[in-house]
Design a protein around this motif. Sequence first.
Motif, PDB file in Angstrom:
ATOM      1  N   GLN A 140       0.825  -1.199   0.000  1.00  0.00           N
ATOM      2  CA  GLN A 140       0.000   0.000   0.000  1.00  0.00           C
ATOM      3  C   GLN A 140       0.863   1.254   0.000  1.00  0.00           C
ATOM      4  OE1 GLN A 140      -2.398  -0.969   3.477  1.00  0.00           O
ATOM      5  NE2 GLN A 140      -4.217  -1.239   2.210  1.00  0.00           N
ATOM      6  N   THR A 160      -7.250  10.701  -5.679  1.00  0.00           N
ATOM      7  CA  THR A 160      -7.243   9.312  -6.150  1.00  0.00           C
ATOM      8  C   THR A 160      -6.940   8.380  -4.980  1.00  0.00           C
ATOM      9  OG1 THR A 160      -6.507   9.960  -8.365  1.00  0.00           O
ATOM     10  CG2 THR A 160      -6.138   7.670  -7.718  1.00  0.00           C
ATOM     11  N   ASP A 161      -7.739   7.339  -4.831  1.00  0.00           N
ATOM     12  CA  ASP A 161      -7.629   6.415  -3.694  1.00  0.00           C
ATOM     13  C   ASP A 161      -6.514   5.401  -3.917  1.00  0.00           C
ATOM     14  OD1 ASP A 161      -7.977   4.745  -1.559  1.00  0.00           O
ATOM     15  OD2 ASP A 161     -10.004   4.107  -2.083  1.00  0.00           O
ATOM     16  N   ASP A 163      -5.741   2.774  -2.187  1.00  0.00           N
ATOM     17  CA  ASP A 163      -6.201   1.393  -1.970  1.00  0.00           C
ATOM     18  C   ASP A 163      -6.887   0.852  -3.222  1.00  0.00           C
ATOM     19  OD1 ASP A 163      -5.227   1.380   0.584  1.00  0.00           O
ATOM     20  OD2 ASP A 163      -7.146   1.814   1.535  1.00  0.00           O
ATOM     21  N   ARG A 164      -7.686   1.684  -3.866  1.00  0.00           N
ATOM     22  CA  ARG A 164      -8.322   1.263  -5.113  1.00  0.00           C
ATOM     23  C   ARG A 164      -7.269   1.048  -6.196  1.00  0.00           C
ATOM     24  NH1 ARG A 164     -10.801   3.680  -9.696  1.00  0.00           N
ATOM     25  NH2 ARG A 164     -12.524   2.416 -10.500  1.00  0.00           N
TER      26      ARG A 164
END
Length: 203
Positions: A140, A160-161, A163-164
Amino acid sequence: MTTEPTANPRRAPAGAAVLREDVTDAIRAAVFAELAAVGFARMSIEGIARRAGVGKTAVYRRWKSKLSLVLDLVSAFATQGLPAPATGSLYGDVRALLEVASHALRHPVASQVIPDLLVEAARHPEISETIKATLLDPQQGVVAQVVRDAVARGDLPAGTDPDRALDLVVGPLYWRLNVVRTPLPKGYLDDLATAAVAALKSS
């Protein structure tokens, strides 16, 4: 004429165990072989000792249980880590990350041991916590750095994530190599990098 007393050589404290490195290495190798052969649930200290050619005492001097042995194996594998790419472009970073991840996922620990441990993690919180701390958190962190660099360049929108992004980049590769277990066709990593970048930009 006086003679200076000869200094006595330093000795290890009485009762201190000197653990031979070659024996430790043999036990670690036996743990991996035993895990791959019978899985965590059926693995035993007796089987590990027999496979390593040592007594059970030699194992217990180093690890208190088979769980601590396995967690040590996973932690040692995780120290290799994933380097954070810095190619100057989002596609380049994603492609480089996929290249390194594809080699890591083919490692015997990743392909044979970790899937079994993920099943056991539901019954052993220590396994779940170790996998998260040693495997998931570093991944991560690397992907978060890729996202930050991309946002700074204007390649991705702010917010922007990460994790995604990790799911989109590494998820399909893990599924292909460690769940479906089919070889990667020529150009697969290029196509996956293109698809992941397009998905990230459209999010």
